[in-house]
Each structure stands twice: as C-alpha cells, then as structure tokens.
Design an enzyme around this catalytic site. Sequence first.
Site, PDB file in Angstrom:
ATOM      1  N   GLY A  69       7.015   5.216   7.827  1.00  0.00           N
ATOM      2  CA  GLY A  69       6.178   6.408   7.923  1.00  0.00           C
ATOM      3  C   GLY A  69       6.389   7.089   9.252  1.00  0.00           C
ATOM      4  O   GLY A  69       7.444   6.944   9.882  1.00  0.00           O
TER       5      GLY A  69
ATOM      6  N   GLU B 165       9.814  16.537  14.711  1.00  0.00           N
ATOM      7  CA  GLU B 165      10.192  16.352  13.314  1.00  0.00           C
ATOM      8  C   GLU B 165       9.408  17.364  12.471  1.00  0.00           C
ATOM      9  O   GLU B 165       8.184  17.332  12.439  1.00  0.00           O
ATOM     10  CB  GLU B 165       9.846  14.917  12.894  1.00  0.00           C
ATOM     11  CG  GLU B 165      10.409  14.541  11.554  1.00  0.00           C
ATOM     12  CD  GLU B 165      10.049  13.120  11.147  1.00  0.00           C
ATOM     13  OE1 GLU B 165       8.908  12.688  11.375  1.00  0.00           O
ATOM     14  OE2 GLU B 165      10.921  12.446  10.564  1.00  0.00           O
TER      15      GLU B 165
ATOM     16  N   GLU C  13      -1.027   7.380  -1.029  1.00  0.00           N
ATOM     17  CA  GLU C  13      -1.993   7.709  -2.094  1.00  0.00           C
ATOM     18  C   GLU C  13      -1.553   8.942  -2.893  1.00  0.00           C
ATOM     19  O   GLU C  13      -2.128   9.245  -3.933  1.00  0.00           O
ATOM     20  CB  GLU C  13      -3.383   7.945  -1.487  1.00  0.00           C
ATOM     21  CG  GLU C  13      -3.435   9.095  -0.524  1.00  0.00           C
ATOM     22  CD  GLU C  13      -4.773   9.166   0.211  1.00  0.00           C
ATOM     23  OE1 GLU C  13      -5.793   8.952  -0.441  1.00  0.00           O
ATOM     24  OE2 GLU C  13      -4.768   9.435   1.415  1.00  0.00           O
TER      25      GLU C  13
ATOM     26  N   GLY D 217       3.089   4.544  13.102  1.00  0.00           N
ATOM     27  CA  GLY D 217       3.845   3.333  13.437  1.00  0.00           C
ATOM     28  C   GLY D 217       3.406   2.732  14.766  1.00  0.00           C
ATOM     29  O   GLY D 217       3.250   1.519  14.896  1.00  0.00           O
TER      30      GLY D 217
ATOM     31  N   LYS E 235       0.865  -1.176   0.000  1.00  0.00           N
ATOM     32  CA  LYS E 235       0.000   0.000   0.000  1.00  0.00           C
ATOM     33  C   LYS E 235       0.908   1.234   0.000  1.00  0.00           C
ATOM     34  O   LYS E 235       1.440   1.634   1.030  1.00  0.00           O
ATOM     35  CB  LYS E 235      -0.917   0.043   1.216  1.00  0.00           C
ATOM     36  CG  LYS E 235      -1.982   1.132   1.050  1.00  0.00           C
ATOM     37  CD  LYS E 235      -2.036   2.031   2.196  1.00  0.00           C
ATOM     38  CE  LYS E 235      -1.656   3.374   2.434  1.00  0.00           C
ATOM     39  NZ  LYS E 235      -1.787   4.455   1.557  1.00  0.00           N
TER      40      LYS E 235
HETATM   41  P1  NAP Z   1       2.436   8.569   7.492  1.00  0.00           P
HETATM   42  O1  NAP Z   1       1.401   9.596   7.567  1.00  0.00           O
HETATM   43  O2  NAP Z   1       2.775   7.810   8.705  1.00  0.00           O
HETATM   44  O3  NAP Z   1       2.007   7.592   6.319  1.00  0.00           O
HETATM   45  C1  NAP Z   1       2.804   6.512   5.883  1.00  0.00           C
HETATM   46  C2  NAP Z   1       1.917   5.489   5.198  1.00  0.00           C
HETATM   47  O4  NAP Z   1       1.004   4.948   6.160  1.00  0.00           O
HETATM   48  C3  NAP Z   1       1.061   6.074   4.095  1.00  0.00           C
HETATM   49  O5  NAP Z   1       0.940   5.131   3.056  1.00  0.00           O
HETATM   50  C4  NAP Z   1      -0.261   6.287   4.801  1.00  0.00           C
HETATM   51  O6  NAP Z   1      -1.373   6.323   3.940  1.00  0.00           O
HETATM   52  C5  NAP Z   1      -0.317   5.069   5.693  1.00  0.00           C
HETATM   53  N1  NAP Z   1      -1.236   5.182   6.825  1.00  0.00           N
HETATM   54  C6  NAP Z   1      -1.753   6.290   7.396  1.00  0.00           C
HETATM   55  N2  NAP Z   1      -2.566   5.962   8.410  1.00  0.00           N
HETATM   56  C7  NAP Z   1      -2.587   4.616   8.490  1.00  0.00           C
HETATM   57  C8  NAP Z   1      -3.255   3.668   9.334  1.00  0.00           C
HETATM   58  N3  NAP Z   1      -4.080   4.060  10.299  1.00  0.00           N
HETATM   59  N4  NAP Z   1      -3.025   2.356   9.145  1.00  0.00           N
HETATM   60  C9  NAP Z   1      -2.180   1.935   8.186  1.00  0.00           C
HETATM   61  N5  NAP Z   1      -1.540   2.780   7.339  1.00  0.00           N
HETATM   62  C10 NAP Z   1      -1.730   4.107   7.488  1.00  0.00           C
HETATM   63  O7  NAP Z   1       3.820   9.168   6.974  1.00  0.00           O
HETATM   64  P2  NAP Z   1       4.022  10.137   5.741  1.00  0.00           P
HETATM   65  O8  NAP Z   1       3.434  11.437   6.111  1.00  0.00           O
HETATM   66  O9  NAP Z   1       3.584   9.483   4.488  1.00  0.00           O
HETATM   67  O10 NAP Z   1       5.617  10.182   5.682  1.00  0.00           O
HETATM   68  C11 NAP Z   1       6.393  10.972   6.501  1.00  0.00           C
HETATM   69  C12 NAP Z   1       6.905  10.204   7.715  1.00  0.00           C
HETATM   70  O11 NAP Z   1       7.607   9.023   7.321  1.00  0.00           O
HETATM   71  C13 NAP Z   1       7.914  10.969   8.534  1.00  0.00           C
HETATM   72  O12 NAP Z   1       7.634  10.859   9.904  1.00  0.00           O
HETATM   73  C14 NAP Z   1       9.246  10.299   8.202  1.00  0.00           C
HETATM   74  O13 NAP Z   1      10.226  10.465   9.182  1.00  0.00           O
HETATM   75  C15 NAP Z   1       8.849   8.904   8.022  1.00  0.00           C
HETATM   76  N6  NAP Z   1       9.843   8.184   7.210  1.00  0.00           N
HETATM   77  C16 NAP Z   1      10.657   7.267   7.824  1.00  0.00           C
HETATM   78  C17 NAP Z   1      11.630   6.609   7.081  1.00  0.00           C
HETATM   79  C18 NAP Z   1      12.526   5.587   7.722  1.00  0.00           C
HETATM   80  O14 NAP Z   1      13.120   4.811   6.988  1.00  0.00           O
HETATM   81  N7  NAP Z   1      12.675   5.526   9.024  1.00  0.00           N
HETATM   82  C19 NAP Z   1      11.752   6.868   5.721  1.00  0.00           C
HETATM   83  C20 NAP Z   1      10.909   7.801   5.141  1.00  0.00           C
HETATM   84  C21 NAP Z   1       9.946   8.444   5.896  1.00  0.00           C
HETATM   85  P3  NAP Z   1      -1.909   7.715   3.298  1.00  0.00           P
HETATM   86  O15 NAP Z   1      -1.472   7.619   1.895  1.00  0.00           O
HETATM   87  O16 NAP Z   1      -3.372   7.699   3.439  1.00  0.00           O
HETATM   88  O17 NAP Z   1      -1.293   8.831   4.078  1.00  0.00           O
END
Ligand code: NAP
Length: 495
Positions: free
Chosen positions: A230, A387, A180, A235, A177
């Site tokens: 994410g 962050e 989006e 998480g 997944k």
């Molecule tokens: P996010 O809001 O946590 O979303 C990540 C993914 O999870 C998206 O596909 C999102 O779908 C999905 N998601 C949202 N709510 C969910 C739920 N309740 N259950 C299951 N999946 C769900 O993160 P983001 O805003 O896309 O990305 C930024 C974050 O990612 C930052 O905090 C960054 O530090 C972190 N990140 C970490 C790494 C690492 O390797 N440690 C690498 C890159 C990014 P949607 O498409 O609907 O939002």
Amino acid sequence: MMNVREYGNWINGAWLKASAMVERTSPANGVLLARFADSGEEEVDLAVKAARRAFDDRSIWSALPGGERAKAIGRWIELLVRDIDKLAKMEAEEVGKPIRFGKGETEWSIELARYAAALAWQIPSDLVNNAGDANLGMVVREPRGVIGMITPWNFPLVTLFQKLPFALAAGCTVVIKPSELTSSTTLEIAALAKEAGIPDGVINVVTGSGKAVGEALTGHHGVDMISFTGSTAVGKHIAARAAEQMKRVGLELGGKAANVVFADADIDAALDGVLLGYILNQGEECVQGTRLLIEESIANEFVAKLVERSKKIRIGLPEDPEADLGALIHEQHMEKVLSYIQSGLKEGAKLEIGGKRLTDSEFGKGFYVGPTIFSNVTPNMTIFREEIFGPVLAVTTFRTVAEAIELANDTNYGLGNGLWTKDIDKAIQVSRELKSGTVSVNTFLETVVQMPFGGYKESGIGRENGMDGLLEFTEVKSIFIKLGKRPHTLPHTVN
Ligand code: NAP
Ligand code: MG
C-alpha cells in the site's frame, strides 16, 4: 439488472455473516456491485485464532512434507484456472480497469502461484559438515507463523499473489485484509482453496476498513508478521506499530519510477514502453513510469510523438474488450489526481495533452481522467516528487548520463526504473547506479516470477517473488548437534 454480490467474512473454512456491511459501487458508472462485511476487532480475533490453530497443530499444514503443500496449491490453481473469467470480471468491475487487464492480472497471479507451489518442494537448508567429526550443524528454514496480509485496491489479486502462495508454500497460515473497495476476488479465491482441499483455517479473510480491521490485525499478538502492500504513509505507520511487538514486516510501498530514454534508443520501442508505463491501470500502479527523463537532443520530437500516441488511447468501461484506460478508483482519488494536475500548471509545467476529467456521455457517471502529459518539469515541482497514481506523465530533459542518473535517483522512492539505449555499456552502467529494486532495460513493466520485486528507500522493506520472496516467510534456525564421536587431534608422530 446486475446481481449484487454479498459476502460475509471467510473464517476457518466457512462464511461468517456480518451485522454491518459496506457497499462497493462501480467507479465507472455508479452501479452497486457488492456488499462486504464491515468488520472489526472481534472478527479479526476469530480469524487469527483459526490461523493460529491451523499453524500450531503441525499435522494440519505447517509441518506437512513440502510436496503435500505443493500438491494442494496445485489443486487450488486448477480451480483458479477454471474460474478465471469470473475472477477477471470482478476484478475489472471493482477496480474500474478494462477487462483484458483484469484477465491479464488474473493470469499473472496464477503464474505466481504455479512458481511458488514448486518452491514448496525444495525450501533451502544448509548443513555444516566441516566442523569436526563430533559436530554437526543444520541451518533450517521454518515457516514464520501466522501472517497478516494487508493489500491495496489497484491490483487486488496480483498484490495478494505476490504474498499468499509464497507464504503457503513456506508453511505459513494467513489472515488477509483486502481493500474494502475491491474485496470480492480475495474472498472468492479463499473459498476456492477449501474446494481444493487446503485445510480450514489456513486462509482466512476479514473485510472492512484499514482503521478497524487493519489496525486490529497489526496489533494482534497472535500474528507473527505483517505483509503489507500500500502507500508509504500507511506502511510507515504499520512498521512503527509492528515494532512494539517486534513483529516481522514485509512492506511493498509507493514509487515514482523514471523511464530514462537516451538518444541512441530504439525510439519506437521506447515510445511504446513510456506510453504503457504511464497509462497502464490508469496510472494506479506502484511501478508506474510516472517520470520521463529524455535526452535533450530528441526531447521535442519524442514528446510530440508520445502526444500523438496518447490521443489514440481508447478510454472505456470495464467490459469494453478494446479499452486501454478505465476509471479511477473513487471520486476522492480522482480529485486528488486533478489537484496534482493543478499544481503542475501552477508550478509552471507545460501541459501537452489531457489534464481534465472526462464528462462527455457515459464517462460523466464515472471517475475518468484522460492521459495527461506535462513537459518542462523540474525536480522541485510537486508532480516530479509525489506519487500521483493517475495517468499523468512528467517530462524532464537531461544532457549527460550522469545528469540522467542524478535525476532518476532524486526521489525518496526506489521501486522501479526503466532505461532505453542500444549501448550495452551504458545500459549496464546506468542499471548499476539506479537506486531501485527493479531496473528494466529496453522494456517496462515486464518481468518474470523468478525475479524478486521490492523497494529501495521509502518504497519498502523486503522482497516478494522469486526464492527471496519465499524466504521472507521463513525464520532461520541453527541446530547444533554434538555427536558421540571422539574428536580428531593432530597426529602425535613428531615428538
Ligand atoms: P493504502 O491507503 O495504504 O491502503 C492499503 C491497505 O491498507 C488497504 O487495505 C487499507 O484499508 C489498509 N489500511 C489503511 N490504513 C491502515 C491502518 N492504519 N492500518 C492497517 N491497514 C490500513 O493504499 P491504497 O490507497 O489502497 O493503494 C495505493 C498505494 O499502494 C500506492 O501508494 C501504491 O504505490 C501502493 N502499492 C504498492 C505496491 C508495491 O508492490 N510496492 C503495489 C501496489 C500498490 P482500506 O481498505 O480501509 O483503505
Ligand atoms: Mg487508501
């Protein structure tokens, strides 16, 4: 007029049309780029069933000789190389990042796949051969099963390729997944896998929101593990839900890395590293060097030079081949970055450069924030702790090595940190004491695919990349065998 891409879901080796769609417009200029399937539980169920079938029938993928999987992944890599420019362009457009970083990201993803494919030849196992002639122990690694992969929008391909080829090499099958906002490249690479002869059902992609698709995937009983990249907030939620079924999790979460610059550093190199560390990918980067910890004796001079270099950053549209900095992912996110900047001002930090949305000419149509530096930042300030995920650097000074380490570790995150010094003893001492999964010495954001990546503390659970990354997608099984041999006893020669 641009071609608008339109996709269904990719399930069991075929496109499945969707009734509802979501649209992705360019964060750089508002143009419509793509339409993705807005899916839910039903599509997730179909995809999980396809992945389950492809896993449970051992003749399809999971129990093939490792070399066969390696060769199939190798054919897939050739197609990724063939289509690299197309993938890079999609990535740049949807994320809003400059094209050369889209290209770099795609190249790095291919590098990860090359390495992971090679690991499939030699998944480690152990033999316990010294438990007596009547006994033999085999400790084997088996593929974990069906993996649900949930990825973010900042590096759609790299975050996926830190998982996917490793899981495939191990013998797992997957349902992905993607975000989006940035689903195109994930869908494209899944279709390429079919062209390469990777069997149907091994890779499935279901697009849509986290609330609908992500939740359904996490809750599905046919999924053995969730591998998530994410935010820390999502998480934690996923880990709690996965625990209900004792599903395995791999979590790559947020970060708040420090770049620690000592007075004895190569200042020019440190300036380059700190600059790249805070502006790369518009600061939308989990290992972003968002905090600069600088030795007090060189602080003023260093910050002045950093401001000068930051002024020269070229801001541009994704297709601009010279651009260093692109647009933020969407309007809401830009507003969040701007509100962090406001909090910095309110809490008493000193704005050295930037701090504003760019509205002149073409940039007004997109979500652009220029490079922003705050000095006089103290650990109690929000911009030191949270962050921000934008091109915003928080500068704090220190006097001693101990103080530098304490400041760097004064965070709930622990993904990465960097340090700059010519003193080898200091470099090793500080590296040992920093609480993060990665420490970069005299460089930043540089690594090799053989080295594991992941977080201490609230930055996650588990590791990606390296052999450790592959092993996350395996279960350990101990097979103890009784052999038809008479056990040896001590010789009865003494009585
Ligand atoms: P996010 O809001 O946590 O979303 C990540 C993914 O999870 C998206 O596909 C999102 O779908 C999905 N998601 C949202 N709510 C969910 C739920 N309740 N259950 C299951 N999946 C769900 O993160 P983001 O805003 O896309 O990305 C930024 C974050 O990612 C930052 O905090 C960054 O530090 C972190 N990140 C970490 C790494 C690492 O390797 N440690 C690498 C890159 C990014 P949607 O498409 O609907 O939002
Ligand atoms: Mg989000």
